[in-house]
Design an enzyme around this catalytic site. Sequence first.
Site, mmCIF file in Angstrom:
data_model
loop_
_atom_site.group_PDB
_atom_site.id
_atom_site.type_symbol
_atom_site.label_atom_id
_atom_site.label_comp_id
_atom_site.label_asym_id
_atom_site.label_seq_id
_atom_site.Cartn_x
_atom_site.Cartn_y
_atom_site.Cartn_z
ATOM 1 N N HIS A 112 -10.795 -2.557 0.972
ATOM 2 C CA HIS A 112 -11.021 -1.219 0.397
ATOM 3 C C HIS A 112 -11.792 -1.224 -0.923
ATOM 4 O O HIS A 112 -11.563 -0.393 -1.795
ATOM 5 C CB HIS A 112 -9.694 -0.433 0.247
ATOM 6 C CG HIS A 112 -9.896 1.027 0.503
ATOM 7 N ND1 HIS A 112 -8.885 1.975 0.433
ATOM 8 C CD2 HIS A 112 -11.022 1.706 0.823
ATOM 9 C CE1 HIS A 112 -9.379 3.158 0.690
ATOM 10 N NE2 HIS A 112 -10.676 3.026 0.926
ATOM 11 N N ARG A 118 -7.281 -1.152 -6.698
ATOM 12 C CA ARG A 118 -7.645 -2.503 -6.256
ATOM 13 C C ARG A 118 -8.747 -3.089 -7.140
ATOM 14 O O ARG A 118 -8.764 -4.291 -7.427
ATOM 15 C CB ARG A 118 -8.113 -2.457 -4.795
ATOM 16 C CG ARG A 118 -6.952 -2.348 -3.852
ATOM 17 C CD ARG A 118 -7.265 -1.639 -2.544
ATOM 18 N NE ARG A 118 -6.036 -1.054 -2.058
ATOM 19 C CZ ARG A 118 -5.208 -1.650 -1.201
ATOM 20 N NH1 ARG A 118 -5.521 -2.791 -0.662
ATOM 21 N NH2 ARG A 118 -4.074 -1.075 -0.858
ATOM 22 N N ASP A 154 -0.360 -0.815 -4.812
ATOM 23 C CA ASP A 154 -1.583 -0.191 -5.334
ATOM 24 C C ASP A 154 -1.400 1.201 -5.916
ATOM 25 O O ASP A 154 -2.126 1.599 -6.811
ATOM 26 C CB ASP A 154 -2.683 -0.168 -4.262
ATOM 27 C CG ASP A 154 -2.408 0.805 -3.130
ATOM 28 O OD1 ASP A 154 -1.227 1.131 -2.880
ATOM 29 O OD2 ASP A 154 -3.382 1.241 -2.477
ATOM 30 N N ASN A 155 -0.465 1.957 -5.371
ATOM 31 C CA ASN A 155 -0.205 3.300 -5.893
ATOM 32 C C ASN A 155 1.105 3.808 -5.308
ATOM 33 O O ASN A 155 1.643 3.222 -4.369
ATOM 34 C CB ASN A 155 -1.351 4.279 -5.589
ATOM 35 C CG ASN A 155 -1.706 4.368 -4.125
ATOM 36 O OD1 ASN A 155 -2.705 3.803 -3.689
ATOM 37 N ND2 ASN A 155 -0.889 5.033 -3.334
ATOM 38 N N CYS A 192 -5.971 4.285 -3.712
ATOM 39 C CA CYS A 192 -6.199 2.881 -3.321
ATOM 40 C C CYS A 192 -7.350 2.144 -4.013
ATOM 41 O O CYS A 192 -7.124 1.156 -4.714
ATOM 42 C CB CYS A 192 -6.442 2.806 -1.819
ATOM 43 S SG CYS A 192 -5.094 3.452 -0.821
ATOM 44 N N ASP A 229 0.832 -1.210 0.000
ATOM 45 C CA ASP A 229 0.000 0.000 0.000
ATOM 46 C C ASP A 229 0.866 1.261 0.000
ATOM 47 O O ASP A 229 1.769 1.397 0.837
ATOM 48 C CB ASP A 229 -0.876 -0.036 1.270
ATOM 49 C CG ASP A 229 -2.091 0.866 1.147
ATOM 50 O OD1 ASP A 229 -2.196 1.587 0.143
ATOM 51 O OD2 ASP A 229 -2.923 0.845 2.066
ATOM 52 N N ASP A 230 0.567 2.175 -0.907
ATOM 53 C CA ASP A 230 1.276 3.464 -0.969
ATOM 54 C C ASP A 230 2.789 3.261 -0.975
ATOM 55 O O ASP A 230 3.531 3.944 -0.255
ATOM 56 C CB ASP A 230 0.872 4.370 0.203
ATOM 57 C CG ASP A 230 -0.560 4.879 0.086
ATOM 58 O OD1 ASP A 230 -1.314 4.328 -0.740
ATOM 59 O OD2 ASP A 230 -0.931 5.814 0.825
ATOM 60 N N LYS A 259 1.851 9.637 -5.088
ATOM 61 C CA LYS A 259 0.413 9.367 -4.937
ATOM 62 C C LYS A 259 -0.441 10.560 -5.376
ATOM 63 O O LYS A 259 -0.099 11.708 -5.095
ATOM 64 C CB LYS A 259 0.127 9.023 -3.464
ATOM 65 C CG LYS A 259 -1.311 8.645 -3.175
ATOM 66 C CD LYS A 259 -1.483 8.116 -1.752
ATOM 67 C CE LYS A 259 -2.933 7.751 -1.478
ATOM 68 N NZ LYS A 259 -3.138 7.156 -0.157
ATOM 69 N N HIS A 263 1.104 2.103 4.319
ATOM 70 C CA HIS A 263 0.183 3.250 4.292
ATOM 71 C C HIS A 263 0.334 4.000 5.613
ATOM 72 O O HIS A 263 0.547 3.395 6.659
ATOM 73 C CB HIS A 263 -1.255 2.731 4.134
ATOM 74 C CG HIS A 263 -2.273 3.787 3.807
ATOM 75 N ND1 HIS A 263 -2.734 4.691 4.738
ATOM 76 C CD2 HIS A 263 -2.938 4.056 2.653
ATOM 77 C CE1 HIS A 263 -3.638 5.467 4.171
ATOM 78 N NE2 HIS A 263 -3.779 5.116 2.902
ATOM 79 N N LYS A 299 -6.060 -5.443 3.803
ATOM 80 C CA LYS A 299 -6.880 -4.269 3.471
ATOM 81 C C LYS A 299 -7.700 -4.523 2.206
ATOM 82 O O LYS A 299 -7.152 -4.680 1.123
ATOM 83 C CB LYS A 299 -5.951 -3.065 3.260
ATOM 84 C CG LYS A 299 -6.629 -1.844 2.675
ATOM 85 C CD LYS A 299 -5.686 -0.666 2.638
ATOM 86 C CE LYS A 299 -6.209 0.422 1.720
ATOM 87 N NZ LYS A 299 -5.322 1.608 1.720
ATOM 88 N N SER A 306 -8.807 1.597 4.611
ATOM 89 C CA SER A 306 -7.512 2.097 5.104
ATOM 90 C C SER A 306 -7.560 2.263 6.616
ATOM 91 O O SER A 306 -8.583 2.666 7.170
ATOM 92 C CB SER A 306 -7.180 3.444 4.468
ATOM 93 O OG SER A 306 -7.033 3.314 3.092
HETATM 94 MG MG MG Z 1 -2.799 2.951 -1.457
#
Ligand code: MG
Length: 506
Positions: A132, A80, A288-289, A76, A36-37, A309, A236, A130, A157
């Site tokens: 989301h 996904r 994811d990003n 996010c 994540d992130d 991001k 994240h 996660k 999140s």
């Molecule tokens: Mg993310």
Amino acid sequence: MLLQRNMALCSLVLLSVFLFYSCFASPPNFVLLFADDLGFGDLGCYGHPTSLTPNLDRLAAGGLRFTDFYCTSPVCSPSRASLLTGRYQTRSGIYPGVLYPGSIGGLPLNETTIAEVLKPQGYATAAVGKWHLGVGLNGTFLPTKQGFDQYLGIPYSHDMGPCWNLTCFPPDVKCFGSCDIGAVTVPLMHNEVIKQQPVDFLDLERLYSDFATNFITTSAKKKQPFFLYYPSHHTHYPQYAGPHAAGKSLRGPFGDALLEFDNTIGNLLATLEQTGEINNTLIFFTADNGPELMRMSHGGNAGLLKCGKGTTYDGGMREPAIAFWPGTIKPGVTHELASTLDILPTIAKLAGAKLPTVLLDGVEMTDLLINGGTSEREAMMFYPTDPTEMYGLFALRLGKYKAHFYTRGAGHSGTVPDKDCQIFSVLKAHDPPLLFDLESDPSEFYPLFLFEHPELKDVLERIMKVKQQFEATMVFGESQIDKGSNPDLEPCCNPQCSPKPSCCHC
Ligand code: MG
């Protein structure tokens, strides 16, 4: 005569190989790890000097490491949705922005996820971490409604709740940040039931690791092929880590969080080895990003890529990616263009499963993975966090060239010195588009102008043609996020209690 005999011999060999695989080979397992992130520069194996990621580095050393791999959104939820459906998020309606604890919408149930592709093939499926992609009324959109037999995790999140319960190690130290103080405390869900509220972050990774390793062991014992999806929260904001990782990296809270995730990857690898499944399992890792640069040293790092991001520069959407499958995928590095969109068709092909009967944006990449062949992916599309039919694509990569039709900074990427990334860099249209050669200029520093490079006229024409052809196929699904939120839908372990949200504490 000799030719005929050779042909007969050849047919016999092919038939034997076919019979061997159809009689004895069991379908491969899949482990999909989703950070994540996390930015292009965050892993040891992607050049970060102080990240401690021995298990991810092991996957990279023994597997195929991608340099040109993209997710589909710089935030996010949309990213996904694309990963699990093989379709751009605009089709499924997961835009603008992300889903919230009380969101009315979620990933529409008529979308087909990877788990739903694999179920008819007899796979055991589990998600941990996660989600989301929505909770909804009575858990309408939870993983158990989208093809997963089991789920353990936080369904959004972990900053979407007050952080007063979010302590770091040692336990009396508060984590960095303030989070969403108006929402219910963050719940841990098992399937559709709240198991803890608030969740104990210091013990969370142990629960995730135990759940995931048990799932692998149980499936292996039953000789059932399995699909494990582990989207991790760790990197994240606000980062957390339990006692086995806190303070153990040289990189501070982000490094410790990443190390704790990496430790679980080590546990998964050990379990796959112990169960004898390691050589029959494709492990795929990506994120994811891009990094949330506004968190400064607590955010991730995009390495040499521009911004992070929230933006459609490469730092927002180009990610580390590793495919690992001992004995099947040769170790190496690939510069082929690939995307999270391509994972569903690839898994479907390897499992002998049927593809969903909808327009897919993914292309299968088994030839690239197994034979070191080329990717069928010609182009990558970049939508902003709030895509609209009026603006359409913000950018498009075709081969090594990327054209920006619009650029904009983002709050998520504020604080870096590059002004293009900051929120004050408002929407700007580019006609002709801003063109970069990502092979010679991966940082998107030096736009190429036609008056200096007349030979690029053809390239621009091709880009505009691909854009037009793609956009002609794009039907925007009804926005699930514009359906809004209802505080009554926020997960509460004590649904009839009052006053909310503080009474949702069990
Ligand atoms: Mg993310």
